[in-house]
Motif scaffolding. Sequence first.
Motif, PDB file in Angstrom:
ATOM      1  N   SER A  60       0.825  -1.205   0.000  1.00 42.23           N
ATOM      2  CA  SER A  60       0.000   0.000   0.000  1.00 42.23           C
ATOM      3  C   SER A  60       0.862   1.259   0.000  1.00 42.23           C
ATOM      4  O   SER A  60       2.012   1.261   0.452  1.00 42.23           O
ATOM      5  N   SER A  61       0.273   2.337  -0.508  1.00 40.63           N
ATOM      6  CA  SER A  61       0.949   3.644  -0.476  1.00 40.63           C
ATOM      7  C   SER A  61       0.775   4.300   0.895  1.00 40.63           C
ATOM      8  O   SER A  61       1.368   5.345   1.168  1.00 40.63           O
ATOM      9  N   ILE A  62      -0.056   3.652   1.728  1.00 40.04           N
ATOM     10  CA  ILE A  62      -0.289   4.181   3.081  1.00 40.04           C
ATOM     11  C   ILE A  62       0.827   3.708   3.991  1.00 40.04           C
ATOM     12  O   ILE A  62       1.124   2.523   4.072  1.00 40.04           O
ATOM     13  N   GLN A  63       1.465   4.590   4.651  1.00 42.34           N
ATOM     14  CA  GLN A  63       2.515   4.266   5.596  1.00 42.34           C
ATOM     15  C   GLN A  63       2.137   4.858   6.954  1.00 42.34           C
ATOM     16  O   GLN A  63       2.380   6.024   7.226  1.00 42.34           O
ATOM     17  N   GLY A  64       1.509   4.051   7.821  1.00 42.36           N
ATOM     18  CA  GLY A  64       1.068   4.527   9.128  1.00 42.36           C
ATOM     19  C   GLY A  64       1.723   3.754  10.246  1.00 42.36           C
ATOM     20  O   GLY A  64       1.660   2.511  10.286  1.00 42.36           O
ATOM     21  N   ASP A  65       2.390   4.447  11.156  1.00 41.28           N
ATOM     22  CA  ASP A  65       3.043   3.782  12.284  1.00 41.28           C
ATOM     23  C   ASP A  65       2.021   3.098  13.195  1.00 41.28           C
ATOM     24  O   ASP A  65       2.284   2.017  13.747  1.00 41.28           O
ATOM     25  N   GLN A  66       0.860   3.757  13.353  1.00 43.40           N
ATOM     26  CA  GLN A  66      -0.167   3.190  14.237  1.00 43.40           C
ATOM     27  C   GLN A  66      -0.667   1.851  13.694  1.00 43.40           C
ATOM     28  O   GLN A  66      -0.915   0.922  14.447  1.00 43.40           O
ATOM     29  N   LEU A  67      -0.805   1.770  12.391  1.00 41.08           N
ATOM     30  CA  LEU A  67      -1.266   0.533  11.769  1.00 41.08           C
ATOM     31  C   LEU A  67      -0.230  -0.578  11.969  1.00 41.08           C
ATOM     32  O   LEU A  67      -0.580  -1.723  12.255  1.00 41.08           O
ATOM     33  N   LYS A  68       1.055  -0.206  11.820  1.00 40.88           N
ATOM     34  CA  LYS A  68       2.112  -1.200  12.051  1.00 40.88           C
ATOM     35  C   LYS A  68       2.083  -1.707  13.486  1.00 40.88           C
ATOM     36  O   LYS A  68       2.264  -2.898  13.749  1.00 40.88           O
ATOM     37  N   LYS A  69       1.876  -0.792  14.441  1.00 36.54           N
ATOM     38  CA  LYS A  69       1.797  -1.196  15.845  1.00 36.54           C
ATOM     39  C   LYS A  69       0.590  -2.100  16.092  1.00 36.54           C
ATOM     40  O   LYS A  69       0.660  -3.047  16.889  1.00 36.54           O
ATOM     41  N   THR A  70      -0.504  -1.780  15.414  1.00 39.36           N
ATOM     42  CA  THR A  70      -1.707  -2.608  15.555  1.00 39.36           C
ATOM     43  C   THR A  70      -1.433  -4.031  15.079  1.00 39.36           C
ATOM     44  O   THR A  70      -1.814  -5.012  15.736  1.00 39.36           O
ATOM     45  N   ILE A  71      -0.754  -4.157  13.952  1.00 38.30           N
ATOM     46  CA  ILE A  71      -0.425  -5.481  13.406  1.00 38.30           C
ATOM     47  C   ILE A  71       0.509  -6.225  14.352  1.00 38.30           C
ATOM     48  O   ILE A  71       0.347  -7.427  14.610  1.00 38.30           O
ATOM     49  N   GLU A  72       1.516  -5.518  14.880  1.00 35.99           N
ATOM     50  CA  GLU A  72       2.441  -6.144  15.833  1.00 35.99           C
ATOM     51  C   GLU A  72       1.695  -6.639  17.076  1.00 35.99           C
ATOM     52  O   GLU A  72       1.983  -7.716  17.600  1.00 35.99           O
ATOM     53  N   ASN A  73       0.751  -5.828  17.546  1.00 32.26           N
ATOM     54  CA  ASN A  73      -0.041  -6.208  18.718  1.00 32.26           C
ATOM     55  C   ASN A  73      -0.883  -7.460  18.430  1.00 32.26           C
ATOM     56  O   ASN A  73      -1.011  -8.360  19.274  1.00 32.26           O
ATOM     57  N   LEU A  74      -1.455  -7.512  17.230  1.00 31.21           N
ATOM     58  CA  LEU A  74      -2.243  -8.691  16.838  1.00 31.21           C
ATOM     59  C   LEU A  74      -1.362  -9.935  16.764  1.00 31.21           C
ATOM     60  O   LEU A  74      -1.785 -11.030  17.151  1.00 31.21           O
ATOM     61  N   GLN A  75      -0.140  -9.761  16.270  1.00 32.24           N
ATOM     62  CA  GLN A  75       0.797 -10.874  16.205  1.00 32.24           C
ATOM     63  C   GLN A  75       1.090 -11.417  17.608  1.00 32.24           C
ATOM     64  O   GLN A  75       1.115 -12.637  17.827  1.00 32.24           O
ATOM     65  N   LYS A  76       1.291 -10.510  18.559  1.00 33.59           N
ATOM     66  CA  LYS A  76       1.557 -10.919  19.941  1.00 33.59           C
ATOM     67  C   LYS A  76       0.354 -11.662  20.528  1.00 33.59           C
ATOM     68  O   LYS A  76       0.504 -12.661  21.240  1.00 33.59           O
ATOM     69  N   GLN A  77      -0.847 -11.151  20.237  1.00 35.46           N
ATOM     70  CA  GLN A  77      -2.061 -11.801  20.733  1.00 35.46           C
ATOM     71  C   GLN A  77      -2.185 -13.231  20.187  1.00 35.46           C
ATOM     72  O   GLN A  77      -2.531 -14.169  20.923  1.00 35.46           O
ATOM     73  N   LEU A  78      -1.884 -13.384  18.886  1.00 36.06           N
ATOM     74  CA  LEU A  78      -1.987 -14.710  18.283  1.00 36.06           C
ATOM     75  C   LEU A  78      -0.944 -15.668  18.865  1.00 36.06           C
ATOM     76  O   LEU A  78      -1.224 -16.852  19.070  1.00 36.06           O
ATOM     77  N   VAL A  79       0.259 -15.173  19.115  1.00 37.52           N
ATOM     78  CA  VAL A  79       1.307 -16.003  19.732  1.00 37.52           C
ATOM     79  C   VAL A  79       0.863 -16.456  21.118  1.00 37.52           C
ATOM     80  O   VAL A  79       1.029 -17.624  21.491  1.00 37.52           O
ATOM     81  N   GLU A  80       0.281 -15.527  21.897  1.00 38.38           N
ATOM     82  CA  GLU A  80      -0.194 -15.851  23.242  1.00 38.38           C
ATOM     83  C   GLU A  80      -1.355 -16.849  23.187  1.00 38.38           C
ATOM     84  O   GLU A  80      -1.424 -17.788  23.996  1.00 38.38           O
ATOM     85  N   LYS A  81      -2.245 -16.640  22.234  1.00 43.49           N
ATOM     86  CA  LYS A  81      -3.367 -17.567  22.067  1.00 43.49           C
ATOM     87  C   LYS A  81      -2.869 -18.965  21.697  1.00 43.49           C
ATOM     88  O   LYS A  81      -3.431 -19.973  22.136  1.00 43.49           O
ATOM     89  N   GLU A  82      -1.806 -19.004  20.888  1.00 44.78           N
ATOM     90  CA  GLU A  82      -1.227 -20.281  20.487  1.00 44.78           C
ATOM     91  C   GLU A  82      -0.686 -21.037  21.698  1.00 44.78           C
ATOM     92  O   GLU A  82      -0.871 -22.255  21.829  1.00 44.78           O
ATOM     93  N   LYS A  83      -0.032 -20.299  22.609  1.00 48.59           N
ATOM     94  CA  LYS A  83       0.496 -20.909  23.835  1.00 48.59           C
ATOM     95  C   LYS A  83      -0.655 -21.428  24.711  1.00 48.59           C
ATOM     96  O   LYS A  83      -0.579 -22.528  25.271  1.00 48.59           O
ATOM     97  N   GLN A  84      -1.706 -20.606  24.834  1.00 50.83           N
ATOM     98  CA  GLN A  84      -2.862 -21.010  25.636  1.00 50.83           C
ATOM     99  C   GLN A  84      -3.530 -22.248  25.059  1.00 50.83           C
ATOM    100  O   GLN A  84      -3.949 -23.154  25.789  1.00 50.83           O
ATOM    101  N   LEU A  85      -3.621 -22.295  23.717  1.00 50.22           N
ATOM    102  CA  LEU A  85      -4.235 -23.446  23.052  1.00 50.22           C
ATOM    103  C   LEU A  85      -3.416 -24.710  23.300  1.00 50.22           C
ATOM    104  O   LEU A  85      -3.971 -25.781  23.569  1.00 50.22           O
TER     105      LEU A  85
END
Length: 282
Positions: free
Chosen positions: A113-138
Amino acid sequence: MKKLLMMACLAAFVLTGCNDGKNNAANSESQADSLNSIIAQKDSELNDMLGTLNEIEDGLNQINEAENRVVLLKDGEGATKRQKLKEDVQFIATRMKQNKELLAKLQKQLANSSIQGDQLKKTIENLQKQLVEKEKQLQALREELDSKDIHIAALDETINNLNTKTSNLTKESSMKTEVINAQDKQLNTAWYVFGTKKELKNQHIMEDGKVMTGNFNKSYFTKVDIRDLSEIKLYSKSAKLLTTHPSSSYTLVRDANKQYTLRITNSQIFWSTSKYLVVLVK
Protein backbone atom coordinates in the motif's frame (compact mmCIF):
# COMPACT_ATOMS: atom_id res chain seq x y z
CA MET A 1 -8.19 -0.51 17.94
CA LYS A 2 -10.08 0.18 14.70
CA LYS A 3 -10.66 3.82 15.69
CA LEU A 4 -6.94 4.37 16.23
CA LEU A 5 -6.20 2.76 12.89
CA MET A 6 -8.81 4.90 11.14
CA MET A 7 -7.53 8.13 12.72
CA ALA A 8 -3.93 7.31 11.85
CA CYS A 9 -4.75 6.51 8.26
CA LEU A 10 -7.08 9.51 7.81
CA ALA A 11 -4.45 11.82 9.24
CA ALA A 12 -1.98 10.48 6.70
CA PHE A 13 -4.54 11.01 3.94
CA VAL A 14 -5.33 14.57 5.01
CA LEU A 15 -1.70 15.64 5.25
CA THR A 16 -0.84 14.04 1.99
CA GLY A 17 -3.99 15.36 0.39
CA CYS A 18 -3.41 18.91 1.62
CA ASN A 19 0.19 19.01 0.44
CA ASP A 20 -0.67 17.50 -2.87
CA GLY A 21 -3.68 19.79 -3.17
CA LYS A 22 -1.63 22.93 -2.71
CA ASN A 23 0.93 21.79 -5.25
CA ASN A 24 -1.71 20.72 -7.72
CA ALA A 25 -3.69 23.93 -7.30
CA ALA A 26 -0.55 25.80 -8.17
CA ASN A 27 0.14 23.65 -11.19
CA SER A 28 -2.95 22.67 -13.12
CA GLU A 29 -6.47 21.30 -13.08
CA SER A 30 -5.26 17.94 -14.51
CA GLN A 31 -3.11 17.40 -11.44
CA ALA A 32 -6.26 17.81 -9.31
CA ASP A 33 -7.81 14.88 -11.15
CA SER A 34 -4.67 12.86 -10.49
CA LEU A 35 -4.88 13.73 -6.79
CA ASN A 36 -8.50 12.58 -6.65
CA SER A 37 -7.45 9.29 -8.20
CA ILE A 38 -4.70 8.85 -5.60
CA ILE A 39 -7.12 9.62 -2.78
CA ALA A 40 -9.62 7.13 -4.17
CA GLN A 41 -6.87 4.51 -4.36
CA LYS A 42 -5.89 5.20 -0.75
CA ASP A 43 -9.55 4.92 0.31
CA SER A 44 -9.81 1.57 -1.42
CA GLU A 45 -6.61 0.31 0.19
CA LEU A 46 -7.77 1.53 3.58
CA ASN A 47 -11.16 -0.15 3.20
CA ASP A 48 -9.48 -3.43 2.25
CA MET A 49 -7.19 -3.30 5.28
CA LEU A 50 -10.03 -2.32 7.62
CA GLY A 51 -12.08 -5.24 6.29
CA THR A 52 -9.21 -7.64 6.98
CA LEU A 53 -8.71 -6.12 10.42
CA ASN A 54 -12.40 -6.54 11.22
CA GLU A 55 -12.20 -10.21 10.24
CA ILE A 56 -9.20 -10.72 12.55
CA GLU A 57 -10.94 -9.02 15.47
CA ASP A 58 -14.11 -11.03 14.85
CA GLY A 59 -12.01 -14.21 14.86
CA LEU A 60 -10.38 -13.22 18.16
CA ASN A 61 -13.80 -12.58 19.69
CA GLN A 62 -14.99 -16.01 18.59
CA ILE A 63 -11.84 -17.58 20.05
CA ASN A 64 -12.45 -15.83 23.37
CA GLU A 65 -16.04 -17.07 23.45
CA ALA A 66 -14.91 -20.63 22.70
CA GLU A 67 -12.25 -20.39 25.43
CA ASN A 68 -14.91 -19.32 27.93
CA ARG A 69 -16.99 -22.36 27.01
CA VAL A 70 -13.96 -24.61 27.44
CA VAL A 71 -13.28 -23.21 30.91
CA LEU A 72 -16.84 -24.08 31.94
CA LEU A 73 -16.74 -27.56 30.41
CA LYS A 74 -13.24 -28.83 31.12
CA ASP A 75 -13.92 -29.79 34.75
CA GLY A 76 -17.15 -31.60 33.87
CA GLU A 77 -17.66 -35.32 33.31
CA GLY A 78 -19.57 -37.29 30.75
CA ALA A 79 -19.08 -38.29 27.11
CA THR A 80 -21.25 -35.43 25.80
CA LYS A 81 -19.20 -32.75 27.59
CA ARG A 82 -15.92 -34.32 26.46
CA GLN A 83 -17.14 -34.31 22.87
CA LYS A 84 -18.22 -30.65 23.15
CA LEU A 85 -14.79 -29.81 24.60
CA LYS A 86 -13.04 -31.42 21.64
CA GLU A 87 -15.28 -29.53 19.22
CA ASP A 88 -14.56 -26.18 20.90
CA VAL A 89 -10.80 -26.82 20.97
CA GLN A 90 -10.89 -27.76 17.29
CA PHE A 91 -12.87 -24.60 16.56
CA ILE A 92 -10.24 -22.47 18.37
CA ALA A 93 -7.45 -24.15 16.40
CA THR A 94 -9.29 -23.53 13.10
CA ARG A 95 -9.95 -19.86 13.90
CA MET A 96 -6.31 -19.41 14.97
CA LYS A 97 -5.17 -20.72 11.59
CA GLN A 98 -7.60 -18.42 9.79
CA ASN A 99 -6.46 -15.41 11.82
CA LYS A 100 -2.80 -16.15 11.03
CA GLU A 101 -3.66 -16.20 7.35
CA LEU A 102 -5.64 -12.97 7.65
CA LEU A 103 -2.80 -11.27 9.55
CA ALA A 104 -0.34 -12.33 6.82
CA LYS A 105 -2.77 -10.89 4.28
CA LEU A 106 -2.97 -7.62 6.24
CA GLN A 107 0.84 -7.36 6.38
CA LYS A 108 1.02 -7.92 2.63
CA GLN A 109 -1.66 -5.27 2.04
CA LEU A 110 0.27 -2.76 4.13
CA ALA A 111 3.56 -3.57 2.38
CA ASN A 112 1.98 -3.05 -1.06
CA SER A 113 0.00 0.00 0.00
CA SER A 114 0.95 3.64 -0.48
CA ILE A 115 -0.29 4.18 3.08
CA GLN A 116 2.51 4.27 5.60
CA GLY A 117 1.07 4.53 9.13
CA ASP A 118 3.04 3.78 12.28
CA GLN A 119 -0.17 3.19 14.24
CA LEU A 120 -1.27 0.53 11.77
CA LYS A 121 2.11 -1.20 12.05
CA LYS A 122 1.80 -1.20 15.84
CA THR A 123 -1.71 -2.61 15.56
CA ILE A 124 -0.43 -5.48 13.41
CA GLU A 125 2.44 -6.14 15.83
CA ASN A 126 -0.04 -6.21 18.72
CA LEU A 127 -2.24 -8.69 16.84
CA GLN A 128 0.80 -10.87 16.21
CA LYS A 129 1.56 -10.92 19.94
CA GLN A 130 -2.06 -11.80 20.73
CA LEU A 131 -1.99 -14.71 18.28
CA VAL A 132 1.31 -16.00 19.73
CA GLU A 133 -0.19 -15.85 23.24
CA LYS A 134 -3.37 -17.57 22.07
CA GLU A 135 -1.23 -20.28 20.49
CA LYS A 136 0.50 -20.91 23.83
CA GLN A 137 -2.86 -21.01 25.64
CA LEU A 138 -4.23 -23.45 23.05
CA GLN A 139 -1.23 -25.74 23.47
CA ALA A 140 -1.56 -25.68 27.27
CA LEU A 141 -5.27 -26.42 26.96
CA ARG A 142 -4.62 -29.35 24.65
CA GLU A 143 -2.07 -30.80 27.07
CA GLU A 144 -4.51 -30.41 29.95
CA LEU A 145 -7.33 -32.09 28.02
CA ASP A 146 -5.00 -34.85 26.82
CA SER A 147 -4.03 -35.49 30.44
CA LYS A 148 -7.68 -35.48 31.43
CA ASP A 149 -8.50 -37.94 28.64
CA ILE A 150 -5.75 -40.23 29.89
CA HIS A 151 -7.16 -39.97 33.40
CA ILE A 152 -10.66 -40.69 32.13
CA ALA A 153 -9.43 -43.62 30.05
CA ALA A 154 -7.60 -45.04 33.07
CA LEU A 155 -10.71 -44.53 35.20
CA ASP A 156 -12.87 -46.23 32.57
CA GLU A 157 -10.43 -49.14 32.44
CA THR A 158 -10.53 -49.44 36.23
CA ILE A 159 -14.32 -49.42 36.21
CA ASN A 160 -14.40 -51.98 33.41
CA ASN A 161 -11.98 -54.20 35.33
CA LEU A 162 -14.10 -53.88 38.45
CA ASN A 163 -17.23 -54.69 36.45
CA THR A 164 -15.48 -57.72 34.94
CA LYS A 165 -14.33 -58.88 38.38
CA THR A 166 -17.81 -58.33 39.79
CA SER A 167 -19.31 -60.25 36.89
CA ASN A 168 -16.82 -63.08 37.36
CA LEU A 169 -17.49 -63.16 41.09
CA THR A 170 -21.22 -63.21 40.42
CA LYS A 171 -20.82 -66.09 37.98
CA GLU A 172 -18.51 -67.91 40.40
CA SER A 173 -20.94 -67.33 43.24
CA SER A 174 -23.82 -68.50 41.07
CA MET A 175 -21.90 -71.65 40.10
CA LYS A 176 -21.03 -72.34 43.73
CA THR A 177 -24.64 -71.81 44.70
CA GLU A 178 -25.74 -74.26 42.02
CA VAL A 179 -23.18 -76.80 43.22
CA ILE A 180 -24.25 -76.32 46.84
CA ASN A 181 -27.91 -76.60 45.88
CA ALA A 182 -27.18 -79.75 43.89
CA GLN A 183 -25.20 -81.23 46.76
CA ASP A 184 -27.89 -80.20 49.22
CA LYS A 185 -30.56 -81.76 47.04
CA GLN A 186 -28.52 -84.94 46.72
CA LEU A 187 -27.96 -85.12 50.47
CA ASN A 188 -31.67 -84.74 51.10
CA THR A 189 -32.87 -87.10 48.40
CA ALA A 190 -34.14 -90.57 49.31
CA TRP A 191 -36.19 -93.36 47.73
CA TYR A 192 -38.86 -95.56 49.20
CA VAL A 193 -41.03 -98.45 48.13
CA PHE A 194 -43.61 -100.67 49.78
CA GLY A 195 -45.16 -103.80 48.38
CA THR A 196 -45.99 -107.44 48.88
CA LYS A 197 -43.32 -110.10 48.76
CA LYS A 198 -44.40 -111.02 45.24
CA GLU A 199 -44.26 -107.41 44.05
CA LEU A 200 -40.82 -106.84 45.54
CA LYS A 201 -39.50 -110.08 44.06
CA ASN A 202 -40.86 -109.22 40.63
CA GLN A 203 -38.82 -106.00 40.73
CA HIS A 204 -35.75 -107.88 42.03
CA ILE A 205 -35.81 -105.69 45.11
CA MET A 206 -36.13 -108.71 47.37
CA GLU A 207 -34.27 -111.92 46.49
CA ASP A 208 -33.52 -114.92 48.69
CA GLY A 209 -34.64 -113.03 51.76
CA LYS A 210 -32.20 -110.20 51.07
CA VAL A 211 -32.95 -106.65 49.96
CA MET A 212 -31.37 -104.73 47.04
CA THR A 213 -28.49 -107.10 46.51
CA GLY A 214 -28.89 -107.58 42.78
CA ASN A 215 -29.89 -105.57 39.77
CA PHE A 216 -33.16 -104.25 41.19
CA ASN A 217 -35.58 -101.90 39.43
CA LYS A 218 -34.74 -98.44 40.79
CA SER A 219 -37.54 -96.80 38.82
CA TYR A 220 -40.03 -98.70 40.99
CA PHE A 221 -39.02 -96.52 43.94
CA THR A 222 -40.56 -93.16 44.75
CA LYS A 223 -38.03 -90.32 44.90
CA VAL A 224 -38.55 -87.84 47.75
CA ASP A 225 -36.99 -84.88 49.53
CA ILE A 226 -36.58 -86.09 53.09
CA ARG A 227 -37.17 -82.56 54.39
CA ASP A 228 -40.70 -82.66 52.99
CA LEU A 229 -41.57 -86.23 53.99
CA SER A 230 -42.94 -86.91 57.46
CA GLU A 231 -45.20 -89.92 56.87
CA ILE A 232 -46.00 -92.62 54.35
CA LYS A 233 -49.41 -94.30 54.15
CA LEU A 234 -48.87 -98.04 53.62
CA TYR A 235 -52.51 -99.08 53.07
CA SER A 236 -51.95 -102.38 54.81
CA LYS A 237 -52.71 -104.01 58.17
CA SER A 238 -49.28 -105.60 58.14
CA ALA A 239 -46.00 -103.70 57.67
CA LYS A 240 -42.35 -104.50 58.20
CA LEU A 241 -39.27 -102.40 57.38
CA LEU A 242 -36.76 -104.48 55.42
CA THR A 243 -34.06 -101.77 55.34
CA THR A 244 -32.23 -100.62 58.45
CA HIS A 245 -33.39 -97.41 60.12
CA PRO A 246 -32.96 -96.38 63.78
CA SER A 247 -36.11 -97.36 65.67
CA SER A 248 -36.04 -94.11 67.62
CA SER A 249 -36.60 -92.10 64.48
CA TYR A 250 -39.95 -93.51 63.40
CA THR A 251 -43.19 -95.15 64.51
CA LEU A 252 -45.77 -97.34 62.81
CA VAL A 253 -49.27 -96.20 63.67
CA ARG A 254 -52.66 -97.59 62.71
CA ASP A 255 -55.53 -95.51 61.41
CA ALA A 256 -59.26 -96.14 61.96
CA ASN A 257 -59.16 -98.93 59.38
CA LYS A 258 -56.28 -100.64 61.19
CA GLN A 259 -53.99 -99.82 58.27
CA TYR A 260 -50.44 -98.74 58.98
CA THR A 261 -48.84 -95.37 58.38
CA LEU A 262 -45.10 -94.94 58.75
CA ARG A 263 -44.50 -91.74 60.70
CA ILE A 264 -40.95 -90.36 60.57
CA THR A 265 -40.20 -88.41 63.74
CA ASN A 266 -36.58 -87.49 62.94
CA SER A 267 -35.78 -87.51 59.24
CA GLN A 268 -32.04 -86.90 59.58
CA ILE A 269 -31.56 -89.87 61.88
CA PHE A 270 -34.07 -92.05 60.00
CA TRP A 271 -32.23 -91.67 56.68
CA SER A 272 -28.71 -91.64 58.16
CA THR A 273 -28.17 -95.38 57.73
CA SER A 274 -29.80 -95.78 54.31
CA LYS A 275 -31.30 -93.50 51.70
CA TYR A 276 -33.46 -96.38 50.52
CA LEU A 277 -36.55 -97.53 52.40
CA VAL A 278 -38.20 -100.87 51.64
CA VAL A 279 -41.38 -101.86 53.49
CA LEU A 280 -42.96 -105.29 53.18
CA VAL A 281 -46.75 -105.25 53.35
CA LYS A 282 -49.48 -107.87 52.95
